[in-house]
Motif scaffolding. Structure first.
Motif, PDB file in Angstrom:
ATOM      1  N   SER A 176      -7.698  10.785  59.598  1.00 46.19           N
ATOM      2  CA  SER A 176      -7.528  12.147  60.125  1.00 46.19           C
ATOM      3  C   SER A 176      -6.279  12.289  61.001  1.00 46.19           C
ATOM      4  O   SER A 176      -5.754  13.387  61.160  1.00 46.19           O
ATOM      5  CB  SER A 176      -8.759  12.577  60.919  1.00 46.19           C
ATOM      6  N   HIS A 177      -5.775  11.185  61.543  1.00 45.56           N
ATOM      7  CA  HIS A 177      -4.529  11.228  62.316  1.00 45.56           C
ATOM      8  C   HIS A 177      -3.380  11.806  61.491  1.00 45.56           C
ATOM      9  O   HIS A 177      -2.489  12.476  62.031  1.00 45.56           O
ATOM     10  CB  HIS A 177      -4.176   9.818  62.792  1.00 45.56           C
ATOM     11  N   ASP A 178      -3.408  11.564  60.184  1.00 43.07           N
ATOM     12  CA  ASP A 178      -2.310  11.997  59.309  1.00 43.07           C
ATOM     13  C   ASP A 178      -2.652  13.261  58.515  1.00 43.07           C
ATOM     14  O   ASP A 178      -1.920  13.632  57.594  1.00 43.07           O
ATOM     15  CB  ASP A 178      -1.943  10.874  58.334  1.00 43.07           C
ATOM     16  N   TYR A 179      -3.744  13.899  58.868  1.00 42.86           N
ATOM     17  CA  TYR A 179      -4.148  15.121  58.161  1.00 42.86           C
ATOM     18  C   TYR A 179      -3.496  16.337  58.802  1.00 42.86           C
ATOM     19  O   TYR A 179      -3.435  16.458  60.028  1.00 42.86           O
ATOM     20  CB  TYR A 179      -5.670  15.280  58.211  1.00 42.86           C
ATOM     21  N   ARG A 180      -3.012  17.275  57.963  1.00 40.37           N
ATOM     22  CA  ARG A 180      -2.391  18.499  58.476  1.00 40.37           C
ATOM     23  C   ARG A 180      -2.956  19.762  57.806  1.00 40.37           C
ATOM     24  O   ARG A 180      -3.252  20.732  58.480  1.00 40.37           O
ATOM     25  CB  ARG A 180      -0.864  18.448  58.282  1.00 40.37           C
ATOM     26  N   ILE A 181      -3.066  19.771  56.477  1.00 47.32           N
ATOM     27  CA  ILE A 181      -3.526  20.969  55.763  1.00 47.32           C
ATOM     28  C   ILE A 181      -4.534  20.575  54.680  1.00 47.32           C
ATOM     29  O   ILE A 181      -4.446  19.477  54.112  1.00 47.32           O
ATOM     30  CB  ILE A 181      -2.346  21.749  55.128  1.00 47.32           C
ATOM     31  N   PRO A 182      -5.498  21.475  54.348  1.00 47.88           N
ATOM     32  CA  PRO A 182      -6.559  21.117  53.397  1.00 47.88           C
ATOM     33  C   PRO A 182      -6.126  21.089  51.945  1.00 47.88           C
ATOM     34  O   PRO A 182      -6.813  20.489  51.112  1.00 47.88           O
ATOM     35  CB  PRO A 182      -7.597  22.218  53.626  1.00 47.88           C
ATOM     36  N   GLU A 183      -4.997  21.725  51.616  1.00 49.11           N
ATOM     37  CA  GLU A 183      -4.586  21.833  50.213  1.00 49.11           C
ATOM     38  C   GLU A 183      -4.349  20.488  49.538  1.00 49.11           C
ATOM     39  O   GLU A 183      -4.363  20.402  48.308  1.00 49.11           O
ATOM     40  CB  GLU A 183      -3.334  22.698  50.100  1.00 49.11           C
ATOM     41  N   ILE A 184      -4.168  19.434  50.330  1.00 52.81           N
ATOM     42  CA  ILE A 184      -3.962  18.109  49.720  1.00 52.81           C
ATOM     43  C   ILE A 184      -5.216  17.621  49.001  1.00 52.81           C
ATOM     44  O   ILE A 184      -5.168  16.670  48.223  1.00 52.81           O
ATOM     45  CB  ILE A 184      -3.514  17.060  50.762  1.00 52.81           C
TER      46      ILE A 184
END
Length: 419
Positions: A176-184
């Motif tokens: 989750s540290h590298d998560y930014r947007i859900p579209e991935i």
């Protein structure tokens, strides 16, 4: 005193505000390795490393809203301005931190793009040597201080569990540290590991894009939230194969992504061994009151406890430290401080808590606040903060989908109401 503050997030700003107040008027320098204040509340699209080769500090994702109401997130001397909603966006929180910084005129004390490389006790005296790299000028300086407040946060060093088969899995693995947007996660089957605040929130968020979301956890509390139909809950993942997750109940699911929402490690890479601080199973030790280095009491680590009313607690911790550093209260003998820590660890173990839970406060956070205030002889935090924090945390579990629509109003030090 000449005091070094490491980091200009919530905790660092709380430290600066008290150090520069009329009460003490200490000489203080705050080192911040990024190009702005705000710590983890600064959103950056980049992941991995920044232009200076340093790991990206923030774990902020684009759509984040605070999971606590603003009524418990303000500072005792500067509350978050009134607005209709209680649960604010990341930008609103960051704007508030900038307003706080300007209200107390803290910017002159902050050196941006200054990366602390090493802190160690100076040889031959009771001072501290701080080695800092000026990232813009690419120069290294060494400065001397009477005391150090470490305020570097604890949401930047991913805790990624070891699971058999991780190296075999051919899908994507992300923390989750590298998560930014859900579209991935568009049209993918995702297993989310962990049902803490981030795991719950992110499972809900990515369900809007993902085909299927499996929330894997071992929570003992009942989760009454009614999730969207494409979210299912399962037990812990115990193994990964090339394309499947194997769960503790023996079932298997085909997944495209393993999404680790498994928290963070306490990390102080700049502290020399001679500082006398170590991290043991994510317990920072030896510390008095979760705060003061027992080996070197002019070193303090502000902000370690979690599930707390953070900004208020940071201010309380800093006031506690300064009372002791300025001789208004005396530190106990080393043996007594070690005994205090050992007794608390034993007490938590009796309740079934592990070392990694040592700094967790939650429902009993008011005991910690009252203890700090009583020992230091300082103004305590109002009990309403713990009451409202606990209410919000329960609402999170009971109605994750809608709880941020709740609106609160604090009536006095003991009471609040829902609007």
């Amino acid at each position: 005193m000449r005091i070094a503050v490491i980091g200009a997030g919530f905790a660092g700003l709380a430290a600066l505000q008290q150090c520069t107040s009329d009460t003490y008027n200490d000489q203080v320098v705050c080192y911040e390795k990024t190009d702005q204040i705000g710590g983890t509340w600064v959103y950056r699209e980049e992941t991995g490393s920044d232009r200076y080769g340093l790991p990206i500090h923030t774990s902020m994702y684009k759509s984040l809203r605070a999971n606590l109401p603003k009524e418990v997130m303000g500072h005792p001397e500067y509350q978050i301005p009134q607005r209709p909603q209680s649960y604010l966006t990341r930008k609103e929180i960051l704007d508030f931190l900038h307003e706080f910084c300007d209200h107390f005129a803290l910017r002159p004390y902050i050196r941006l793009l200054h990366h602390v490389e090493l802190i160690e006790p100076a040889v031959g005296d009771r001072k501290w040597t701080v080695k800092v790299k000026d990232l813009q000028r690419d120069t290294v300086i060494t400065e001397s201080f009477d005391a150090v407040m470490v305020c570097n946060g604890h949401y930047f060093e991913p805790n990624k569990p070891k699971i058999p088969g991780q190296g075999l899995f051919v899908g994507q693995q992300i923390h989750s540290h590298d998560y930014r947007i859900p579209e991935i996660f568009d049209n993918k089957n995702v297993v989310v590991l962990g049902a803490g605040p981030s795991g719950m929130d992110l499972a809900l968020e990515i369900s809007k894009c993902a085909n299927r979301v499996i929330l894997s956890h071992h929570l003992k509390e009942n989760i009454f939230t009614v999730f969207p139909k494409n979210i299912v809950q399962k037990s812990d993942v115990v193994e990964l194969t090339e394309r499947e997750a194997v769960f503790a109940d023996g079932t298997k699911e085909q997944v495209d992504v393993v999404f680790y929402c498994t928290g963070y490690k306490y990390s102080f890479p700049f502290l020399a061994e001679t500082c006398g601080i170590r991290v043991d199973s994510n317990m920072v030790t030896p510390l008095w009151k979760h705060l003061v280095s027992i080996e070197n009491p002019t070193l303090a680590l502000v902000g370690l406890p979690f599930y707390v009313a953070a900004f208020n607690m940071f201010d309380l911790q800093v006031r506690f430290i300064l009372r002791h550093w300025h001789g208004e209260r005396q530190f106990p003998a080393k043996a007594d401080m070690l005994r205090d820590e050992a007794e608390e660890l034993a007490g938590r173990a009796e309740k079934g808590l592990q070392k990694k839970h040592f700094h967790m406060m939650g429902p009993e956070q008011d005991r910690y606040y009252d203890d700090l205030a009583n020992v230091a002889g300082i103004k305590p935090l109002p009990p309403v903060l713990t009451k409202l924090h606990n209410e919000s945390s329960q609402r999170f579990l009971n109605d994750l989908v809608h709880y941020r629509e709740d609106r609160y109003y604090i009536i006095d030090d003991y009471n609040y109401t829902m609007l």
